[in-house]
Design a protein around this motif. Structure first.
Motif, PDB file in Angstrom:
ATOM      1  N   MET A   1      48.616  45.722  46.764  1.00  0.00           N
ATOM      2  CA  MET A   1      48.581  44.830  45.610  1.00  0.00           C
ATOM      3  C   MET A   1      50.006  44.519  45.162  1.00  0.00           C
ATOM      4  O   MET A   1      50.913  45.329  45.338  1.00  0.00           O
ATOM      5  N   LYS A   2      50.155  43.348  44.569  1.00  0.00           N
ATOM      6  CA  LYS A   2      51.461  42.959  44.026  1.00  0.00           C
ATOM      7  C   LYS A   2      51.328  42.854  42.505  1.00  0.00           C
ATOM      8  O   LYS A   2      50.413  42.175  42.015  1.00  0.00           O
ATOM      9  N   PHE A   3      52.236  43.479  41.820  1.00  0.00           N
ATOM     10  CA  PHE A   3      52.178  43.518  40.357  1.00  0.00           C
ATOM     11  C   PHE A   3      53.414  42.823  39.796  1.00  0.00           C
ATOM     12  O   PHE A   3      54.543  43.250  40.051  1.00  0.00           O
ATOM     13  N   TYR A   4      53.173  41.740  39.058  1.00  0.00           N
ATOM     14  CA  TYR A   4      54.272  40.976  38.442  1.00  0.00           C
ATOM     15  C   TYR A   4      54.388  41.411  36.991  1.00  0.00           C
ATOM     16  O   TYR A   4      53.420  41.337  36.236  1.00  0.00           O
ATOM     17  N   ILE A  16      50.793  51.141  33.070  1.00  0.00           N
ATOM     18  CA  ILE A  16      50.273  52.480  32.724  1.00  0.00           C
ATOM     19  C   ILE A  16      48.924  52.719  33.403  1.00  0.00           C
ATOM     20  O   ILE A  16      48.689  53.784  33.985  1.00  0.00           O
ATOM     21  N   LEU A  17      48.052  51.727  33.367  1.00  0.00           N
ATOM     22  CA  LEU A  17      46.732  51.904  34.003  1.00  0.00           C
ATOM     23  C   LEU A  17      46.867  52.084  35.509  1.00  0.00           C
ATOM     24  O   LEU A  17      46.165  52.907  36.115  1.00  0.00           O
ATOM     25  N   LEU A  18      47.783  51.338  36.137  1.00  0.00           N
ATOM     26  CA  LEU A  18      47.997  51.487  37.584  1.00  0.00           C
ATOM     27  C   LEU A  18      48.451  52.907  37.907  1.00  0.00           C
ATOM     28  O   LEU A  18      48.001  53.513  38.884  1.00  0.00           O
ATOM     29  N   GLU A  19      49.340  53.443  37.063  1.00  0.00           N
ATOM     30  CA  GLU A  19      49.825  54.818  37.277  1.00  0.00           C
ATOM     31  C   GLU A  19      48.731  55.842  36.978  1.00  0.00           C
ATOM     32  O   GLU A  19      48.617  56.846  37.669  1.00  0.00           O
ATOM     33  N   GLU A  20      47.957  55.590  35.937  1.00  0.00           N
ATOM     34  CA  GLU A  20      46.874  56.525  35.596  1.00  0.00           C
ATOM     35  C   GLU A  20      45.893  56.646  36.762  1.00  0.00           C
ATOM     36  O   GLU A  20      45.379  57.724  37.045  1.00  0.00           O
ATOM     37  N   THR A  70      39.944  45.323  32.800  1.00  0.00           N
ATOM     38  CA  THR A  70      38.510  45.469  33.050  1.00  0.00           C
ATOM     39  C   THR A  70      38.241  45.596  34.552  1.00  0.00           C
ATOM     40  O   THR A  70      37.435  46.422  34.989  1.00  0.00           O
ATOM     41  N   TRP A  71      38.946  44.780  35.342  1.00  0.00           N
ATOM     42  CA  TRP A  71      38.795  44.853  36.805  1.00  0.00           C
ATOM     43  C   TRP A  71      39.172  46.254  37.290  1.00  0.00           C
ATOM     44  O   TRP A  71      38.453  46.848  38.115  1.00  0.00           O
ATOM     45  N   LEU A  72      40.258  46.800  36.782  1.00  0.00           N
ATOM     46  CA  LEU A  72      40.689  48.142  37.208  1.00  0.00           C
ATOM     47  C   LEU A  72      39.622  49.184  36.849  1.00  0.00           C
ATOM     48  O   LEU A  72      39.274  50.037  37.668  1.00  0.00           O
TER      49      LEU A  72
END
Ligand SMILES: N[C@@H](CCC(=O)N[C@@H](CS)C(=O)NCC(=O)O)C(=O)O
Length: 201
Positions: A1-4, A16-20, A70-72
Protein backbone atom coordinates in the motif's frame (compact mmCIF):
# COMPACT_ATOMS: atom_id res chain seq x y z
CA UNK A 1 0.00 0.00 0.00
CA UNK A 2 1.05 3.59 -0.57
CA UNK A 3 0.26 6.15 2.10
CA UNK A 4 0.28 9.85 1.22
CA UNK A 5 0.70 11.97 4.31
CA UNK A 6 1.99 15.17 5.89
CA UNK A 7 3.63 15.08 9.33
CA UNK A 8 1.47 16.59 12.07
CA UNK A 9 -1.65 16.77 9.90
CA UNK A 10 -4.87 14.77 9.98
CA UNK A 11 -3.02 11.98 8.18
CA UNK A 12 -1.22 11.37 11.50
CA UNK A 13 -4.46 9.73 12.70
CA UNK A 14 -4.39 7.23 9.82
CA UNK A 15 -0.65 6.72 10.31
CA UNK A 16 -1.44 5.68 13.90
CA UNK A 17 -4.03 3.15 12.73
CA UNK A 18 -1.59 1.68 10.19
CA UNK A 19 0.98 1.24 12.97
CA UNK A 20 -1.59 -0.14 15.41
CA UNK A 21 -2.49 -2.84 12.86
CA UNK A 22 1.18 -3.39 12.02
CA UNK A 23 0.81 -2.90 8.27
CA UNK A 24 3.71 -2.55 5.88
CA UNK A 25 3.32 0.45 3.57
CA UNK A 26 5.31 2.95 1.54
CA UNK A 27 5.02 6.49 2.92
CA UNK A 28 4.98 9.49 0.57
CA UNK A 29 5.37 12.81 2.34
CA UNK A 30 3.59 15.79 0.79
CA UNK A 31 4.61 19.36 1.57
CA UNK A 32 1.28 21.23 1.73
CA UNK A 33 2.70 24.81 1.94
CA UNK A 34 4.72 24.03 -1.21
CA UNK A 35 1.54 22.79 -2.90
CA UNK A 36 2.56 19.16 -3.48
CA UNK A 37 -1.10 18.18 -3.04
CA UNK A 38 -2.16 20.33 -5.99
CA UNK A 39 0.35 18.93 -8.49
CA UNK A 40 -1.16 17.04 -11.43
CA UNK A 41 0.52 13.76 -10.46
CA UNK A 42 -1.14 13.86 -7.02
CA UNK A 43 -4.51 15.08 -8.33
CA UNK A 44 -4.46 12.07 -10.65
CA UNK A 45 -4.47 9.90 -7.50
CA UNK A 46 -6.76 12.08 -5.35
CA UNK A 47 -8.74 14.63 -7.39
CA UNK A 48 -9.70 16.49 -4.18
CA UNK A 49 -6.03 17.28 -3.51
CA UNK A 50 -6.25 16.38 0.17
CA UNK A 51 -4.33 14.10 2.46
CA UNK A 52 -4.51 11.39 3.67
CA UNK A 53 -4.70 9.06 0.68
CA UNK A 54 -4.21 5.32 0.94
CA UNK A 55 -3.60 3.52 -2.34
CA UNK A 56 -4.38 -0.17 -2.04
CA UNK A 57 -2.37 -2.93 -3.71
CA UNK A 58 -4.95 -3.13 -6.54
CA UNK A 59 -4.51 0.60 -7.23
CA UNK A 60 -7.75 1.76 -5.60
CA UNK A 61 -7.26 5.13 -3.87
CA UNK A 62 -9.07 5.76 -0.58
CA UNK A 63 -9.16 9.52 -0.09
CA UNK A 64 -11.13 10.32 3.04
CA UNK A 65 -10.17 9.95 6.71
CA UNK A 66 -13.49 8.37 7.70
CA UNK A 67 -13.44 6.09 4.67
CA UNK A 68 -9.85 4.96 5.25
CA UNK A 69 -10.35 4.40 8.98
CA UNK A 70 -13.54 2.41 8.39
CA UNK A 71 -11.91 0.39 5.60
CA UNK A 72 -9.00 -0.47 7.92
CA UNK A 73 -11.34 -1.53 10.73
CA UNK A 74 -13.41 -3.72 8.40
CA UNK A 75 -10.45 -5.19 6.52
CA UNK A 76 -8.50 -6.09 9.68
CA UNK A 77 -11.33 -7.11 12.05
CA UNK A 78 -9.03 -9.06 14.36
CA UNK A 79 -7.49 -5.80 15.51
CA UNK A 80 -10.97 -4.77 16.77
CA UNK A 81 -10.74 -1.14 15.70
CA UNK A 82 -14.54 -0.99 15.76
CA UNK A 83 -16.20 -2.55 18.83
CA UNK A 84 -18.27 -5.72 18.28
CA UNK A 85 -21.12 -4.14 20.23
CA UNK A 86 -23.23 -2.37 17.55
CA UNK A 87 -24.13 0.52 19.86
CA UNK A 88 -20.48 1.18 20.72
CA UNK A 89 -19.54 0.79 17.05
CA UNK A 90 -22.12 3.41 16.17
CA UNK A 91 -20.77 5.71 18.87
CA UNK A 92 -17.28 5.26 17.45
CA UNK A 93 -18.48 6.24 13.97
CA UNK A 94 -20.31 9.26 15.41
CA UNK A 95 -17.20 10.40 17.29
CA UNK A 96 -15.08 9.87 14.18
CA UNK A 97 -17.46 12.06 12.20
CA UNK A 98 -17.62 14.72 14.91
CA UNK A 99 -13.82 15.00 15.12
CA UNK A 100 -13.17 15.03 11.38
CA UNK A 101 -16.17 16.97 10.07
CA UNK A 102 -16.85 19.35 12.96
CA UNK A 103 -13.68 19.84 15.05
CA UNK A 104 -11.36 19.59 12.05
CA UNK A 105 -13.63 20.78 9.25
CA UNK A 106 -15.37 23.64 11.05
CA UNK A 107 -12.97 24.67 13.85
CA UNK A 108 -9.34 23.96 12.87
CA UNK A 109 -9.90 24.67 9.17
CA UNK A 110 -10.75 28.23 10.26
CA UNK A 111 -7.77 28.41 12.63
CA UNK A 112 -5.21 27.09 10.12
CA UNK A 113 -6.58 28.48 6.84
CA UNK A 114 -8.61 31.62 7.73
CA UNK A 115 -8.07 33.14 4.29
CA UNK A 116 -10.59 30.65 2.93
CA UNK A 117 -13.35 32.37 4.91
CA UNK A 118 -13.20 35.99 3.79
CA UNK A 119 -11.45 39.24 4.54
CA UNK A 120 -11.13 39.13 8.35
CA UNK A 121 -8.67 36.35 9.29
CA UNK A 122 -8.43 37.34 12.96
CA UNK A 123 -12.20 37.06 13.41
CA UNK A 124 -12.20 33.74 11.56
CA UNK A 125 -9.42 32.34 13.77
CA UNK A 126 -11.28 33.49 16.89
CA UNK A 127 -14.42 31.81 15.58
CA UNK A 128 -12.45 28.61 14.95
CA UNK A 129 -11.09 28.67 18.51
CA UNK A 130 -14.58 29.14 19.91
CA UNK A 131 -16.01 26.25 17.86
CA UNK A 132 -13.12 24.00 18.94
CA UNK A 133 -13.45 24.93 22.63
CA UNK A 134 -17.16 24.21 22.64
CA UNK A 135 -16.68 20.94 20.72
CA UNK A 136 -13.99 19.69 23.09
CA UNK A 137 -16.38 20.39 26.01
CA UNK A 138 -18.96 18.20 24.27
CA UNK A 139 -16.43 15.41 23.72
CA UNK A 140 -15.25 15.78 27.32
CA UNK A 141 -18.74 15.02 28.60
CA UNK A 142 -19.13 12.07 26.22
CA UNK A 143 -15.86 10.36 27.15
CA UNK A 144 -16.15 10.89 30.93
CA UNK A 145 -15.24 7.73 32.85
CA UNK A 146 -13.98 5.89 29.75
CA UNK A 147 -10.49 4.71 28.97
CA UNK A 148 -10.80 5.63 25.29
CA UNK A 149 -13.36 7.58 23.28
CA UNK A 150 -16.07 4.91 23.40
CA UNK A 151 -14.48 2.60 25.99
CA UNK A 152 -12.24 0.17 24.11
CA UNK A 153 -9.63 1.63 21.72
CA UNK A 154 -11.15 2.26 18.28
CA UNK A 155 -10.79 4.27 15.08
CA UNK A 156 -12.49 7.16 16.91
CA UNK A 157 -9.39 7.58 19.07
CA UNK A 158 -7.16 8.20 16.06
CA UNK A 159 -9.41 11.09 15.01
CA UNK A 160 -9.79 12.49 18.52
CA UNK A 161 -6.03 12.28 18.96
CA UNK A 162 -5.13 14.37 15.94
CA UNK A 163 -7.49 17.21 16.89
CA UNK A 164 -6.17 17.08 20.48
CA UNK A 165 -2.66 17.20 19.04
CA UNK A 166 -3.59 20.34 17.09
CA UNK A 167 -5.10 21.93 20.22
CA UNK A 168 -1.82 21.23 22.01
CA UNK A 169 0.15 22.68 19.07
CA UNK A 170 -1.71 26.00 19.20
CA UNK A 171 -1.62 26.18 23.02
CA UNK A 172 -5.32 25.57 23.54
CA UNK A 173 -6.05 24.00 26.94
CA UNK A 174 -8.03 20.77 26.69
CA UNK A 175 -10.74 19.96 29.23
CA UNK A 176 -9.78 17.31 31.78
CA UNK A 177 -11.09 14.11 30.17
CA UNK A 178 -9.77 15.08 26.74
CA UNK A 179 -6.41 15.92 28.29
CA UNK A 180 -6.27 12.49 29.98
CA UNK A 181 -7.27 10.84 26.70
CA UNK A 182 -4.51 12.73 24.88
CA UNK A 183 -1.89 11.61 27.43
CA UNK A 184 -3.15 8.01 27.29
CA UNK A 185 -2.88 8.05 23.50
CA UNK A 186 0.65 9.48 23.62
CA UNK A 187 1.69 6.59 25.88
CA UNK A 188 0.66 3.96 23.30
CA UNK A 189 3.71 2.45 21.56
CA UNK A 190 2.21 2.93 18.07
CA UNK A 191 1.49 6.61 18.76
CA UNK A 192 4.99 7.18 20.15
CA UNK A 193 6.47 5.55 17.10
CA UNK A 194 4.37 7.60 14.68
CA UNK A 195 5.18 10.87 16.44
CA UNK A 196 8.90 10.02 16.39
CA UNK A 197 8.72 9.07 12.69
CA UNK A 198 6.91 12.33 11.92
CA UNK A 199 9.61 14.32 13.70
CA UNK A 200 7.96 15.04 17.08
CA UNK A 201 9.77 14.25 20.34
N1 LIG B 1 -12.09 14.98 3.21
C1 LIG B 1 -10.73 14.83 3.62
C2 LIG B 1 -10.17 16.16 4.07
C3 LIG B 1 -8.89 16.04 4.81
C4 LIG B 1 -8.17 17.37 4.89
O1 LIG B 1 -8.78 18.45 4.94
N2 LIG B 1 -6.86 17.32 4.91
C5 LIG B 1 -6.07 18.53 4.93
C6 LIG B 1 -4.80 18.36 5.76
S1 LIG B 1 -5.11 18.02 7.46
C7 LIG B 1 -5.67 18.87 3.53
O2 LIG B 1 -5.45 17.98 2.73
N3 LIG B 1 -5.56 20.16 3.23
C8 LIG B 1 -5.16 20.61 1.95
C9 LIG B 1 -6.26 21.38 1.28
O3 LIG B 1 -7.42 21.29 1.70
O4 LIG B 1 -5.93 22.08 0.32
C10 LIG B 1 -10.64 13.78 4.70
O5 LIG B 1 -11.49 13.78 5.60
O6 LIG B 1 -9.72 12.98 4.64
Amino acid sequence: MKFYMTPGSCSTGIHILLEEIGLVFEAYVLNLPRGDHLKPEYLAINPQGTIPTLVLDDGTALTDFVGIATWLAQTYPRRKLLPDDPVLADEARAMLAFCTRHIHGEAFRRVFTPDRYGPDPDATIAEGHAIAASAFETVDREIAGREYAVGPFSIADAALFYVEFWADKIGMALPLNCSSHYQRMKARPAVRQVLAEEGYR
